[in-house]
Design a protein around this motif. Structure first.
Motif, short mmCIF file in Angstrom:
data_model
loop_
_atom_site.label_atom_id
_atom_site.label_comp_id
_atom_site.label_asym_id
_atom_site.label_seq_id
_atom_site.Cartn_x
_atom_site.Cartn_y
_atom_site.Cartn_z
N THR A 16 42.46 -8.86 22.21
CA THR A 16 42.18 -7.42 22.08
C THR A 16 43.46 -6.65 21.78
OG1 THR A 16 40.26 -7.63 23.51
CG2 THR A 16 41.21 -5.43 23.32
N CYS A 17 44.56 -7.05 22.43
CA CYS A 17 45.86 -6.39 22.14
C CYS A 17 46.20 -6.53 20.66
CB CYS A 17 46.97 -7.02 22.98
SG CYS A 17 46.86 -6.60 24.72
N ILE A 18 45.98 -7.72 20.11
CA ILE A 18 46.30 -7.93 18.70
C ILE A 18 45.44 -7.02 17.82
CG2 ILE A 18 46.17 -9.62 16.80
CD1 ILE A 18 46.99 -11.73 18.88
N ALA A 19 44.13 -6.99 18.13
CA ALA A 19 43.23 -6.15 17.31
C ALA A 19 43.62 -4.67 17.42
CB ALA A 19 41.79 -6.37 17.77
N ALA A 239 37.18 -8.91 20.12
CA ALA A 239 38.36 -8.05 20.27
C ALA A 239 38.19 -6.79 19.40
CB ALA A 239 39.61 -8.82 19.87
N GLU A 240 37.72 -7.00 18.18
CA GLU A 240 37.54 -5.85 17.27
C GLU A 240 36.44 -4.91 17.78
OE1 GLU A 240 37.10 -7.96 13.57
OE2 GLU A 240 39.23 -8.55 13.60
N GLY A 241 35.49 -5.46 18.53
CA GLY A 241 34.47 -4.63 19.16
C GLY A 241 35.08 -3.65 20.15
N HIS A 242 36.15 -4.05 20.83
CA HIS A 242 36.83 -3.15 21.77
C HIS A 242 37.50 -1.98 21.03
CE1 HIS A 242 36.39 -6.75 24.16
NE2 HIS A 242 36.68 -6.07 25.24
N VAL A 243 38.08 -2.31 19.87
CA VAL A 243 38.74 -1.26 19.08
C VAL A 243 37.68 -0.24 18.65
CG1 VAL A 243 40.11 -0.76 17.01
CG2 VAL A 243 40.49 -2.89 18.28
N ALA A 244 36.54 -0.76 18.16
CA ALA A 244 35.46 0.14 17.73
C ALA A 244 34.99 0.99 18.90
CB ALA A 244 34.31 -0.68 17.15
N LEU A 307 28.45 1.85 16.74
CA LEU A 307 29.89 1.57 16.64
C LEU A 307 30.29 1.13 15.23
CD1 LEU A 307 30.49 -0.51 19.95
CD2 LEU A 307 30.86 1.93 19.58
N GLN A 308 29.29 0.95 14.37
CA GLN A 308 29.52 0.38 13.02
C GLN A 308 30.33 -0.91 13.14
OE1 GLN A 308 30.51 4.12 12.99
NE2 GLN A 308 28.27 4.18 12.99
N TRP A 309 29.99 -1.69 14.13
CA TRP A 309 30.67 -2.96 14.36
C TRP A 309 29.65 -4.10 14.32
CZ3 TRP A 309 29.31 -6.54 18.01
CH2 TRP A 309 30.17 -7.63 18.16
N SER A 310 30.03 -5.20 13.70
CA SER A 310 29.22 -6.41 13.86
C SER A 310 30.15 -7.62 13.73
CB SER A 310 28.10 -6.47 12.82
OG SER A 310 28.64 -6.41 11.54
N ALA A 311 29.71 -8.73 14.31
CA ALA A 311 30.52 -9.95 14.27
C ALA A 311 30.49 -10.51 12.86
CB ALA A 311 29.96 -10.95 15.27
N LYS A 312 31.67 -10.94 12.36
CA LYS A 312 31.75 -11.39 10.96
C LYS A 312 31.99 -12.89 10.84
CE LYS A 312 33.94 -7.08 9.49
NZ LYS A 312 34.36 -6.63 10.84
N ARG A 313 32.63 -13.48 11.85
CA ARG A 313 33.09 -14.86 11.70
C ARG A 313 31.97 -15.84 12.07
NH1 ARG A 313 36.83 -11.20 13.38
NH2 ARG A 313 38.96 -11.33 12.55
N ASP A 314 31.89 -16.98 11.35
CA ASP A 314 30.78 -17.91 11.58
C ASP A 314 31.15 -19.01 12.57
OD1 ASP A 314 32.34 -19.66 10.18
OD2 ASP A 314 31.07 -19.74 8.41
N LEU A 315 30.14 -19.82 12.89
CA LEU A 315 30.30 -20.85 13.92
C LEU A 315 31.35 -21.91 13.53
CD1 LEU A 315 28.80 -21.20 16.61
CD2 LEU A 315 27.23 -22.75 15.47
#
Ligand code: NAD
Ligand code: UFG
Length: 332
Positions: A16-19, A239-244, A307-315
């Motif tokens: 989260t710090c990085i994001a 982590a990006e969800g926290h930023v949003a 939040l206009q956020w969604s997970a982007k990375r796949d399994l």
């Protein structure tokens, strides 16, 4: 914004710090390093090429926390510090209630005193208990099967009560599903001490040869292949969800599920890992683990909408990144 991140040396906190830094914010980390090390702070600096301020204190130490607030001007707090091992919480309930509740009360006291009105809290899908997936934020919470889950339910209630009396106080409660994977640099990731309880770190340790096989806890659940089904989310998406959540904060209390909205069984995750790495994971079917539910995945429409956020990375990416970190990781 200048953000205080409690538990920022831990698995989710360090990502989260990085994001936050990548989104242009500055961070101050508080962590007592009970379940982490300064190595992750050094790695955050290396990855972002920025200095961050780190304070080794216990968040439940009210006066130490207040001193940090006196020295800094914060726009918001992301409170991740807490103990998180479900099984451990059944054995040591007092320790879990004390740590997770006292640290939350302490940081909230400081926020009230220093007029810091943006607050993001790490909750968990475990609060849904035995509700039926997909879990939606409006569901009536069912009792959880362990003290850890109860601490999350209690903290959610405390936050809701404070927001009722202080109109300026804005809270986002984030209910995480199952974070896995690691930052793509391979420098930070999940590094549990001892034998891992969670599935992905166990798989990566089998791949590394630390354990001869994976125990799959039951194959008679009502899922596609009988093994437990979870909503695995890449830790950087989380982590990006926290930023949003911090950037889109509005008055009052808002609860968001952070997951992908997709269920994956244990066997499917094992197959994805094999496909991502080319390594075969031997496994044995063993008895169901006490307290496990069959299926746990999110309805993520609220976070997408608000939040206009969604997970982007796949399994496959989650597995590849988890394995890259495991290969680099040297126990400290
Ligand atoms: P983690 O153990 O890696 O990180 C938590 C950090 O908090 C650690 O660095 C630990 O040293 C620190 N800490 C604990 N108590 C503290 C205290 N009193 N004062 C200062 N620091 C303290 O765990 P994580 O996976 O990064 O989890 C972060 C948060 O997310 C926790 O609140 C956890 O309950 C919640 N959560 C995690 C998951 C998951 O699967 N990892 C799922 C749902 C919710
Ligand atoms: N599993 C195995 N073998 C293992 C470990 C796990 O088969 O060695 C299975 C479990 O039975 C379950 C699935 O893999 O079906 C996922 O188990 P995890 O332990 O990785 O994750 P949980 O869903 O049980 O719990 C995690 C966190 C909790 C958090 C919850 C939120 O540990 O703190 O996600 O969904 F509350």
């Amino acid at each position: 914004m200048n953000i205080l991140v409690t538990g920022g040396a831990g698995y989710i906190g360090s990502h989260t710090c990085i994001a936050l830094i990548e989104a242009g914010h500055s961070v101050v980390v508080i962590d007592n390093l009970r379940n982490s090390s300064k190595y992750s702070i050094e790695s955050i600096k290396r990855i972002t090429n920025q200095d961050i301020s780190f304070c080794k204190i216990d968040v439940s130490d009210k006066s130490a926390v207040e001193r940090i607030f006196e020295k800094n001007s914060f726009d918001g707090v992301i409170h991740l510090a807490g103990l998180k091992a479900v099984g451990d919480s059944v054995i040591k309930p007092l320790e879990y209630y004390e740590n997770n509740l006292m640290s939350t009360l302490s940081i909230l006291n400081a926020c009230q005193k220093f007029n810091v009105n943006r607050f993001v809290f790490s909750s968990s899908a475990t609060v849904y208990g035995e509700n039926k997936s997909p879990f939606t934020e409006t569901m009536v919470l069912m009792p959880t099967t362990n003290p850890y889950g109860e601490t999350k339910v209690m903290c959610e209630r405390i936050l809701t009560d404070i927001a009722k009396t202080n109109q300026a106080f804005s809270v986002s409660i984030l209910r995480y599903f199952n974070p896995i994977g690691a930052h793509e640099s391979g420098l930070i990731g999940e590094s549990p001490t001892g034998i891992p309880n969670n599935l992905m770190p166990y798989i990566t340790q089998v791949a590394k040869g630390k354990h001869p096989f994976l125990n799959i806890f039951g194959n008679h659940y009502p899922t596609t292949d009988g093994t437990g089904e979870r909503d695995y989310i890449h830790v950087m998406d989380l982590a990006e969800g926290h930023v949003a959540a911090m950037e889109q904060m509005t008055e009052g209390v808002h609860i968001y599920n952070l997951g992908t909205g997709r269920g994956t069984t244990v066997l499917e995750l094992v197959k994805a890992f094999e496909q991502a790495t080319g390594i075969t994971i031997p496994f044995k079917i063993s008895v169901q683990r006490q307290g496990d539910i069959a299926s746990c995945y999110a309805d993520v429409s609220k976070a997408q909408r608000q939040l206009q956020w969604s997970a982007k990375r796949d399994l496959i990416g989650m597995c590849r990144d988890a394995w890259r970190f495991e290969q680099n990781y040297q126990e400290v």
